[in-house]
Design a protein around this motif. Structure first.
Motif, short mmCIF file in Angstrom:
data_model
loop_
_atom_site.label_atom_id
_atom_site.label_comp_id
_atom_site.label_asym_id
_atom_site.label_seq_id
_atom_site.Cartn_x
_atom_site.Cartn_y
_atom_site.Cartn_z
N THR A 187 0.83 -1.17 0.07
CA THR A 187 -0.10 0.30 0.10
C THR A 187 0.94 1.24 -0.01
O THR A 187 0.55 2.10 -0.61
CB THR A 187 -0.99 0.00 1.13
N ALA A 188 2.01 1.20 0.71
CA ALA A 188 2.69 2.28 0.64
C ALA A 188 3.36 2.67 -0.74
O ALA A 188 3.49 3.75 -1.03
CB ALA A 188 3.96 2.15 1.78
N LEU A 189 3.77 1.45 -1.23
CA LEU A 189 4.30 1.76 -2.62
C LEU A 189 3.25 2.30 -3.43
O LEU A 189 3.45 3.08 -4.38
CB LEU A 189 4.93 0.54 -3.28
N ALA A 190 2.28 1.82 -3.35
CA ALA A 190 1.08 2.13 -4.55
C ALA A 190 0.64 3.76 -4.11
O ALA A 190 0.34 4.43 -4.93
CB ALA A 190 -0.30 1.37 -4.08
N ALA A 191 0.64 4.14 -2.66
CA ALA A 191 0.09 5.35 -2.48
C ALA A 191 1.17 6.49 -2.95
O ALA A 191 0.85 7.71 -3.27
CB ALA A 191 -0.15 5.39 -0.94
N ALA A 192 2.41 5.93 -2.83
CA ALA A 192 3.58 7.00 -3.14
C ALA A 192 3.40 7.07 -4.49
O ALA A 192 3.86 8.04 -5.32
CB ALA A 192 4.84 6.36 -2.80
N ALA A 193 3.09 6.03 -5.63
CA ALA A 193 2.99 5.94 -6.83
C ALA A 193 1.85 7.15 -7.16
O ALA A 193 2.14 7.61 -8.69
CB ALA A 193 2.83 4.82 -7.69
N GLU A 194 0.83 7.31 -6.37
CA GLU A 194 -0.07 8.07 -6.75
C GLU A 194 -0.11 9.65 -6.31
O GLU A 194 -0.59 10.31 -6.16
CB GLU A 194 -1.44 7.73 -6.24
N GLY A 195 1.43 9.81 -5.72
CA GLY A 195 1.73 11.31 -5.39
C GLY A 195 1.68 11.52 -3.94
O GLY A 195 1.79 12.71 -3.26
N ALA A 196 1.31 10.64 -3.05
CA ALA A 196 1.13 10.62 -1.74
C ALA A 196 2.33 11.06 -0.87
O ALA A 196 3.35 10.49 -1.19
CB ALA A 196 0.05 9.65 -1.08
N THR A 197 2.31 11.89 -0.03
CA THR A 197 3.55 11.85 1.19
C THR A 197 3.29 10.72 1.95
O THR A 197 2.02 10.70 2.77
CB THR A 197 3.78 13.05 1.82
N VAL A 198 3.88 9.70 2.04
CA VAL A 198 3.82 8.30 2.95
C VAL A 198 4.50 8.38 4.01
O VAL A 198 5.83 8.60 4.10
CB VAL A 198 3.98 7.08 2.08
N LEU A 199 3.67 8.08 5.35
CA LEU A 199 4.23 8.16 6.60
C LEU A 199 3.87 6.72 7.08
O LEU A 199 2.98 6.46 7.10
CB LEU A 199 3.60 9.14 7.44
N LEU A 200 4.89 6.03 7.51
CA LEU A 200 5.05 4.50 7.72
C LEU A 200 5.21 4.77 9.29
O LEU A 200 5.93 4.98 9.76
CB LEU A 200 6.10 3.82 6.90
N ILE A 201 4.33 3.77 9.77
CA ILE A 201 4.81 3.03 11.39
C ILE A 201 5.00 1.66 11.20
O ILE A 201 3.99 0.94 10.76
CB ILE A 201 3.55 3.57 12.06
N ALA A 202 5.67 1.32 11.84
CA ALA A 202 6.20 -0.33 12.13
C ALA A 202 7.03 -0.52 13.19
O ALA A 202 7.70 0.38 13.72
CB ALA A 202 6.83 -0.69 10.86
N ARG A 203 7.11 -1.67 13.82
CA ARG A 203 7.75 -2.09 14.93
C ARG A 203 9.10 -2.47 14.61
O ARG A 203 10.25 -2.03 15.21
CB ARG A 203 7.31 -3.11 15.82
N ARG A 204 9.28 -3.07 13.10
CA ARG A 204 10.71 -3.50 12.82
C ARG A 204 11.46 -2.40 12.15
O ARG A 204 11.04 -2.11 11.02
CB ARG A 204 10.58 -4.75 12.15
N GLY A 205 12.29 -1.77 12.86
CA GLY A 205 13.24 -0.76 11.97
C GLY A 205 13.76 -0.88 10.73
O GLY A 205 13.82 -0.19 9.85
N PRO A 206 14.85 -1.99 10.57
CA PRO A 206 15.46 -2.49 9.59
C PRO A 206 14.53 -2.38 8.10
O PRO A 206 14.67 -1.90 7.13
CB PRO A 206 16.20 -3.51 9.66
#
Length: 674
Positions: A435-454
């Motif tokens: 979803t992050a890749l798809a939203a970025a492809a549509e011009g969004a500024t993508v903010l991601l939250i997750a537990r695993r840093g790497p």
């Protein structure tokens, strides 16, 4: 009149010339008999020639062409065009056939075919020839993606040779390939797209024998998964199928041919077209391509949603910005006018035009509709788009094009989500990553939250490498203090979050009788799936209300609607989030905040890895991302799958019978002790 006057004159003589009148009438009858006999003889002679040679010899010959490029997937033809002092400046058009027909579709007549009419109008005609799967190495293993990527490669070649951007023209599925290839390239090298009878909304396309859309979807899923993927559909089978779709029209064409069988001169100009539709033009259809067609375009209606998956890459039609001309047939029962003009709802950034021909599906390219409307309109439109000529008469703007009426004040340049800040939880893998890749492809500024840093940093890096804008924040959404710190950092750095996707989740699969002493299973799933999503939603609601805009997508599951056994802990947490969303949506609507619940089917993510789901249909994360992208762009109340909705309806209408069915599945499908 001559014979009538002669008879009157003869009758005036009582004796001598009466026998002469009888003789003249006999001659007249003999001439009529001779004419019938000569027609019958000519028809027999022509019929025997067709039986012996498979055709009437003579007639117009194919237009000469050069094979510019040969590859395992295709041969690229460039046709000779009338001499012109300005050949270097001709606009180039690449014509794409549907899979079941040969590339000769566009050269059926030396004067009235697509190649001839476009060439005469100053266009440089090219055709991609996929060949027959029966004669190509690996032909029966080809899928839809193979053909779309072949079209994309051909665009590069035509552009390199001509030094210009390329117009794409396709009939039926060839037009669908044009949409997909252009979207895959994000419009690079494509000057415009022309489609003829190419349905975008398959729910509005012609359904044979009045089949309901629900039955069609279930049938398509079953056939794609269980039947056709390893099949080889022969050219003869395809011919029979299309004859069954239009039995009356097929019978009328045969009758008209038989009535003219005696007149060789009348038949010869149309002989190549007749042979093409009767036999020569058909090729087999690879099973994997049929499975893709059924799965993506019938069951999922993915062109209308605007997103589909090519080789595990999510592609969206909203990436299209080139002008589009959709040509519809008034009497087309396969690609109905409504289904064809739905491209305006999917290609939101493109200028979409339409024109209607009085023609059937085949008539758009192989009949009077093609000669009078399709090819003249296509040629005039190409020249107009290239700045050489006025706007063609009869071409209308598609009113459904939504780029001119976006539901908010953000200008959408280069993507449906341009200017939006989209926050996605669980963004380091699976559905969140896709979803992050798809939203970025549509011009969004993508903010991601997750537990695993790497893993989180890797996704952010992938988006930035592709020219997108993304930021990652390591956070445990089950920890209130961690969420509070991250929310403050995001708002301080970016000032707003327009859209929130509550995607992070946890699943536990365990029967209830083995869970009586495992209350922590329920607490863990509720902590992530319900309370984690709730923390994020409550944290960003105040700034959304202040700005009077916000959209929240909650990723749920179709299993909630079905009530699938063994998932009581997981489904309870998702059901709680569903009901919260329903209440919150009612309370915040006047504040400009909307909610979408996406009821996902089974998706191949790390969350399901511990269990064996080989017996079930499993979707890809990219497919799931397409559903979430649709939720972000269109903002519907909910997105659900037909099968899950049917289970939900059954539970309302006959709850006891549904319980019995589920109990039987629980006892029979698995070892109920696990």
């Amino acid at each position: 009149m001559f014979y009538l006057r002669l008879w009157i004159a003869v009758a005036a003589f009582p004796c001598r010339f009466q026998n002469l009148g009888v003789a003249m009438l006999s001659i007249f009858d003999a001439q009529k008999s001779d004419l019938r006999a000569s027609k019958a003889l000519a028809a027999m002679r022509n019929g025997l020639e067709i039986v012996r040679y498979g055709k009437l010899r003579g007639g117009n010959e194919p237009t000469p062409y050069e094979v510019v490029e040969r590859r395992p997937m295709y041969r690229l033809r460039r046709y000779s065009v009338p001499e012109s002092s300005d050949t270097a400046n001709r606009p180039a058009v690449l014509m794409i056939p549907a899979l079941m027909l040969t590339a000769d579709l566009y050269d059926l007549d030396a004067e009235d075919g697509a190649v001839a009419m476009l060439g005469a109008a100053g266009v440089d005609p090219w055709v991609i020839d996929f060949g027959s799967p029966a004669h190509e190495e690996g032909g029966w293993q080809r899928d839809i993606a193979d053909h779309v990527l072949a079209v994309s490669d051909a665009i590069d070649t035509v552009s390199r040779v001509t030094g210009r951007d390329v117009h794409l023209l396709g009939w039926s599925q060839g037009g669908m390939f044009a949409y997909q290839a252009a979207a895959y390239r994000r419009g690079t090298g494509v000057a415009g797209i022309i489609t003829c009878g190419s349905p975008v909304d398959t729910d509005s396309a012609g359904l044979p024998w009045r089949v309901s859309p629900e039955v069609l979807v279930r049938t398509a899923d079953f056939l794609a998964d269980r039947v056709v993927s390893r099949m080889r559909v022969s050219d003869r089978t395809l011919r029979m199928w299309f004859k069954l779709l239009d039995p009356v029209g097929n019978a009328q064409r045969r009758l008209a041919f038989l009535r003219q069988l005696h007149d060789r001169e009348a038949l010869l100009p149309d002989e190549r077209r007749r042979r093409f539709l009767a036999k020569d033009g058909w090729v087999g259809y690879p099973g994997p391509a049929i499975a893709d067609l059924l799965r993506q375009f019938v069951a999922d209606n993915s062109l209308l949603s605007g997103s589909f998956v090519l080789r595990d890459r999510l592609v969206t039609l909203s990436a299209l910005t080139c002008p589009i001309l959709a040509i519809a047939g008034k009497y087309d029962t396969i690609g109905t006018p409504t289904a064809v003009r739905a491209i305006g709802r999917s290609a939101r950034q493109a200028r979409v035009y339409e024109i209607e021909a009085v023609a059937s599906h085949f008539g758009l390219v192989a009949g009077s509709g093609a000669v009078n409307v399709t090819w003249p309109a296509a040629a005039a439109w190409i020249n107009w788009i290239d700045g050489d000529g006025a706007r063609p008469a009869g071409i209308r703007d598609v009113a459904a094009t939504s780029s001119q009426s976006a539901p908010d004040s953000v200008e959408r340049h280069g993507g449906a989500l341009s200017g939006r800040h989209v926050l996605i939880t669980g963004g380091s893998s699976g559905i969140g990553r896709a979803t992050a890749l798809a939203a970025a492809a549509e011009g969004a500024t993508v903010l991601l939250i997750a537990r695993r840093g790497p893993e989180l940093e890797q996704v952010v890096g992938n988006i930035r490498d592709g020219g997108g804008d993304s930021y990652g924040y390591q956070c445990d959404i089950t920890d209130s203090e961690s969420v509070e710190l991250v929310v403050k950092a995001i708002l301080d750095e970016h000032g707003k979050v327009d859209m929130l996707v509550n995607n992070a989740g946890r699943s536990i699969r365990r029967p209830l009788h083995l869970s009586t002493e495992r209350l922590h299973d329920f607490e863990r799933t509720m902590a992530v799936n319900y309370f984690g999503a709730l923390r994020m939603t409550l944290a960003f609601l105040p700034q959304m209300r202040e700005r009077r805009f916000g959209h929240i997508v909650n990723v749920s599951t179709g299993a909630v609607q079905a009530g699938v056994p063994r998932f009581s802990a997981y489904l309870a947490s998702k059901a709680a989030l569903n009901k919260f969303s329903e209440v919150a949506a009612a309370e915040t609507l006047a504040d400009g905040i909307t909610f979408t619940t996406v009821h996902m089917p089974l998706v191949d993510t790390p969350m399901i890895a511990p269990n064996d789901y080989r017996a079930f249909k499993v979707r890809t994360p990219e497919w799931a991302a397409g559903q979430i992208l649709k939720a972000l762009v269109d903002r519907p109340k909910r997105i659900t799958m037909t099968k899950a909705a049917l289970w939900e309806t059954w539970g309302l209408v006959a709850p006891r019978q549904k319980d019995r069915m589920m109990n039987r599945r629980f006892l029979d499908s698995f070892d109920s002790t696990h």
